[in-house]
Motif scaffolding. Structure first.
Motif, PDB file in Angstrom:
ATOM      1  N   ASN A 100       0.901  -1.260   0.057  1.00 33.85           N
ATOM      2  CA  ASN A 100       0.125   0.059   0.092  1.00 33.85           C
ATOM      3  C   ASN A 100       0.927   1.439   0.101  1.00 33.85           C
ATOM      4  OD1 ASN A 100      -2.782  -0.997   0.018  1.00 33.85           O
ATOM      5  ND2 ASN A 100      -2.213  -1.887   2.111  1.00 33.85           N
TER       6      ASN A 100
ATOM      7  N   THR B 196      -6.603  -3.321   1.018  1.00 36.85           N
ATOM      8  CA  THR B 196      -6.192  -4.452   2.048  1.00 36.85           C
ATOM      9  C   THR B 196      -7.454  -5.461   2.027  1.00 36.85           C
ATOM     10  OG1 THR B 196      -4.717  -3.420   3.108  1.00 36.85           O
ATOM     11  CG2 THR B 196      -5.652  -5.326   4.290  1.00 36.85           C
TER      12      THR B 196
ATOM     13  N   ILE C 135       2.021  -8.034   3.794  1.00 37.17           N
ATOM     14  CA  ILE C 135       1.425  -6.542   3.543  1.00 37.17           C
ATOM     15  C   ILE C 135       2.276  -5.705   4.139  1.00 37.17           C
ATOM     16  CG2 ILE C 135      -0.499  -5.036   3.856  1.00 37.17           C
ATOM     17  CD1 ILE C 135      -2.325  -7.510   4.148  1.00 37.17           C
TER      18      ILE C 135
ATOM     19  N   ASN D   1       2.639  -1.656   4.337  1.00 44.35           N
ATOM     20  CA  ASN D   1       1.988  -0.236   4.195  1.00 44.35           C
ATOM     21  C   ASN D   1       3.273   0.898   4.484  1.00 44.35           C
ATOM     22  OD1 ASN D   1      -0.615  -1.243   4.248  1.00 44.35           O
ATOM     23  ND2 ASN D   1      -0.571  -1.436   6.575  1.00 44.35           N
TER      24      ASN D   1
ATOM     25  N   TYR E 118      -4.389  -4.828  11.834  1.00 41.51           N
ATOM     26  CA  TYR E 118      -4.411  -5.802  11.025  1.00 41.51           C
ATOM     27  C   TYR E 118      -3.437  -7.201  11.148  1.00 41.51           C
ATOM     28  CZ  TYR E 118      -7.156  -3.748   6.889  1.00 41.51           C
ATOM     29  OH  TYR E 118      -8.281  -3.348   6.368  1.00 41.51           O
TER      30      TYR E 118
END
Length: 232
Positions: A80, A114, A129, A131, A171
């Motif tokens: 992201n 997400t 993931i 960010n 998360y």
């Protein structure tokens, strides 16, 4: 079988350099961009795939997830990266509408993407993931280093990155099978700061690339830069 990696906001700057490096590392890279023509041109130049992806548009995000599912059936890495700085006015002169624009991209955009791609990430045995955050989102460092000059650090941008750090932590607990971390590129020369940074995009992507390539027993719920973990 190579890792399938999606990077948002990747037609330029940190996102583009991350795409270049991960493709070089053997990943199947998909870059997302809000502007279709700019994204397609960047993808062609890098030799990667493109998906139209405006992180502020839920319909566009959902369509991108459907496209990736149809073409790859899974996703190993989600980065992201899409972000905006917003205005540099002091908070007392910043409207809620202006602040909402920044939060809609930097925070809610990461959440939209997400959530849309979690089902594809869960198809992988080693999903990650990343960010893309910022050191100016650290409450500790804001106090310690006096990050209060709104002319230097856009205040709503800093707030959005603080919130993104907490979103990362939440998360990481909600998705125990996925490594979820945030990376601080540091003061990197990009269009976001008119090229006025301390280092180039290659150095700025070091921590992003590291977190995008960690093993299944790697860290989760952390915020770090190339020198190690940041204090919250």
């Amino acid at each position: 079988m190579s890792d399938v990696t999606l990077i948002t906001g990747a037609n330029k700057g940190i996102g583009r350099e991350t795409a270049r490096r991960l493709r070089q590392a053997g990943h199947t890279v998909i870059i997302g961009a809000r502007h279709r023509e700019l994204g397609q041109a960047a993808a062609a130049d890098l030799g990667v795939e493109f998906v139209h992806l405006d992180v502020t548009d839920q319909g566009c995000v959902d369509a991108a997830a459907r496209q990736v599912r149809a073409e790859h059936e899974r996703l190993e890495v989600l980065i992201n990266n899409a972000g905006v700085t917003g205005g540099r006015s002091p908070l007392e002169h910043t409207s809620v509408d202006d602040a909402r624009i920044v939060l809609d991209t930097n925070l809610f955009g990461a959440m939209r993407v997400t959530n849309a791609f979690v089902p594809l990430l869960e198809m992988s045995d080693n999903a990650r993931i990343v960010n893309v955050s910022s050191g100016v989102g650290s409450i500790h460092d804001t106090v310690e280093h006096d990050y209060f000059d709104w002319q230097v650090i856009p205040p709503v941008y800093a707030v959005s990155k603080t919130a993104l750090n907490m979103l990362t932590l939440k998360y990481s607990r909600a998705l125990p099978g996925i490594r979820v971390n945030a990376a601080d590129p540091g003061y990197t020369r990009t269009d976001l700061n008119a090229g006025d940074g301390a280092h180039d995009v290659t150095e700025g992507t070091d921590e992003i690339v590291r977190l995008a390539t960690i093993a299944g027993d790697g860290p989760t719920g952390t915020v770090s830069n190339k020198n190690g973990r940041l204090r919250w």
